[in-house]
Scaffold this motif. Structure first.
Motif, PDB file in Angstrom:
ATOM      1  N   HIS A 105       3.960  -3.827  -5.900  1.00  0.00           N
ATOM      2  CA  HIS A 105       3.217  -4.841  -5.148  1.00  0.00           C
ATOM      3  C   HIS A 105       4.095  -5.406  -4.033  1.00  0.00           C
ATOM      4  N   ASN A 106       3.881  -4.919  -2.810  1.00  0.00           N
ATOM      5  CA  ASN A 106       4.567  -5.408  -1.626  1.00  0.00           C
ATOM      6  C   ASN A 106       6.089  -5.310  -1.733  1.00  0.00           C
ATOM      7  N   ARG A 107       6.555  -4.289  -2.469  1.00  0.00           N
ATOM      8  CA  ARG A 107       8.007  -4.133  -2.592  1.00  0.00           C
ATOM      9  C   ARG A 107       8.339  -2.684  -2.939  1.00  0.00           C
ATOM     10  N   ILE A 108       9.591  -2.320  -2.712  1.00  0.00           N
ATOM     11  CA  ILE A 108      10.093  -1.000  -3.056  1.00  0.00           C
ATOM     12  C   ILE A 108      10.670  -1.060  -4.470  1.00  0.00           C
ATOM     13  N   THR A 109      10.225  -0.153  -5.334  1.00  0.00           N
ATOM     14  CA  THR A 109      10.677  -0.181  -6.730  1.00  0.00           C
ATOM     15  C   THR A 109      11.657   0.945  -7.064  1.00  0.00           C
ATOM     16  N   GLY A 110      11.823   1.898  -6.171  1.00  0.00           N
ATOM     17  CA  GLY A 110      12.742   2.996  -6.447  1.00  0.00           C
ATOM     18  C   GLY A 110      13.031   3.807  -5.196  1.00  0.00           C
TER      19      GLY A 110
END
Length: 273
Positions: A105-110
Motif C-alpha cells: 500500500h503506497n510503499r515498496i516492500t521488496g
C-alpha cells in the motif's frame, strides 16, 4: 508418483528490508551510499511517496547536482513484480531487467535483483531439482546399464563407490552400488550410453556431455555455497562467468531431462519393462 518439490517465489528471493533514498540526495552521495551498503538499486522517495529508483550504474562519485532527478528511473509497471511470481518466472524476468520492486500500500516492500539469485531460497530450489534429477538418472542407469563399470568411469570413482557401499553395508543400510555414485559419475555413465542419453532428450553424445557437465558444475556450486550467478552485470551467453541467462538455460535443461525421463517411465522406485 512424483514427489512435491520445493517452491520459491519472488517475495522469498527478494530483499525484504527496503531502504530508500531521498529525491533530494546528491548523486555522488547516493553512489557512495549504494556502494557502502552493497546495494545494486534502491527506491527513491519524495514527500513520503516512492517516485522511482536509482541503479548503481546510474550514479557515481563524480556526479554533480543537488537531486537525483537526472539519475532517476520512474517506477513504472515494467519494474514491478508480484510477490507470488514463481522462481522460473522471476529468473526469466531478471534476464530482461536487473532489478524489480515488490509493492504494498503506497510503499515498496521488496527489491529483487540478480544478486538475489545467490541467496539460500535459490540454492534450496535448485538443489531440490538437481537431487530429483539425480534420482531419475539412477533409476535410468539401474534399468538400462547393468555393466556401468564398463563405461568410462574412472578407477578412483569406482573405488569411492565401493567404499561408500561398504560403509553402508556395515551399518546394514546398504542400497545398490549405483546409489553411491556421485552426480558427476552418473553424468559420465549416461552420456556414454546412447540408449541413456537419447531417452534424456539429447540429440548427440557431445550435447549430452556438454549439458550434463554444466549441470554438474551448477550442482557443485549449489552444494558448496559458491556463487550461482557469477556475472550480474550481463545476460550475454558469451560473458565471463555464469549469467542470469545461463542459469535460466540450465534450469530449462534440468526440467527437460526430467520430463523426458518421466515420460519414458524412469521414475525413482519404478521398474521399466
Amino acid at each position: 508418483m512424483p514427489r512435491n518439490l520445493y517452491e520459491s517465489t519472488a517475495a522469498e528471493l527478494a530483499t525484504g528490508s527496503v531502504e530508500d533514498v531521498s529525491y533530494d540526495t546528491a548523486p555522488a552521495v547516493a553512489a557512495e551510499w549504494l556502494a557502502t551498503n552493497g546495494y545494486d538499486a534502491a527506491p527513491v522517495e519524495r514527500d513520503g511517496d516512492p517516485v522511482g529508483f536509482i541503479h548503481k550504474d546510474d550514479v557515481d562519485d563524480a556526479d554533480t547536482g543537488d537531486t537525483l532527478e537526472a539519475a532517476l528511473t520512474p517506477l513504472t509497471i515494467d519494474y514491478m513484480i508480484s510477490g507470488d511470481t514463481s522462481f522460473s518466472e522471476s529468473l526469466e524476468a531478471l534476464i530482461e531487467e536487473p532489478v524489480y520492486f515488490l509493492g504494498g500500500h503506497n510503499r515498496i516492500t521488496g527489491v529483487l535483483t540478480r544478486a538475489d539469485l545467490n541467496t539460500p531460497p535459490a540454492r534450496m530450489y535448485l538443489f531440490d531439482r538437481i537431487t530429483y534429477l539425480e534420482e531419475h538418472l539412477r533409476a535410468l542407469i539401474s534399468a538400462e546399464v547393468s555393466e556401468w563399470r564398463q563405461t568410462p568411469v574412472s578407477a578412483d570413482e569406482i573405488e569411492g563407490i565401493e567404499d561408500r557401499y561398504a560403509d553402508a553395508k556395515a551399518a546394514n543400510v546398504e542400497l545398490s552400488e549405483i546409489h553411491y555414485a556421485q552426480f558427476s559419475t552418473l553424468s559420465t555413465i549416461v552420456s556414454s550410453v546412447e540408449d541413456c542419453w537419447r531417452v534424456c532428450g539429447f540429440s548427440t553424445r557431445g550435447n549430452a556431455q556438454s549439458r550434463l557437465h554444466d549441470i554438474t558444475e551448477l550442482r557443485n556450486d549449489v552444494a558448496h555455497a559458491n556463487l550461482l550467478v557469477k556475472n550480474t552485470d550481463s545476460d550475454e551467453f558469451l560473458s565471463s562467468g555464469r549469467t542470469t541467462e545461463n542459469l535460466y538455460t540450465l534450469l530449462g535443461d534440468i526440467e527437460q531431462i526430467l520430463a523426458s525421463l518421466q515420460e519414458a517411465g524412469y521414475l525413482p522406485g519404478n521398474t521399466v519393462e
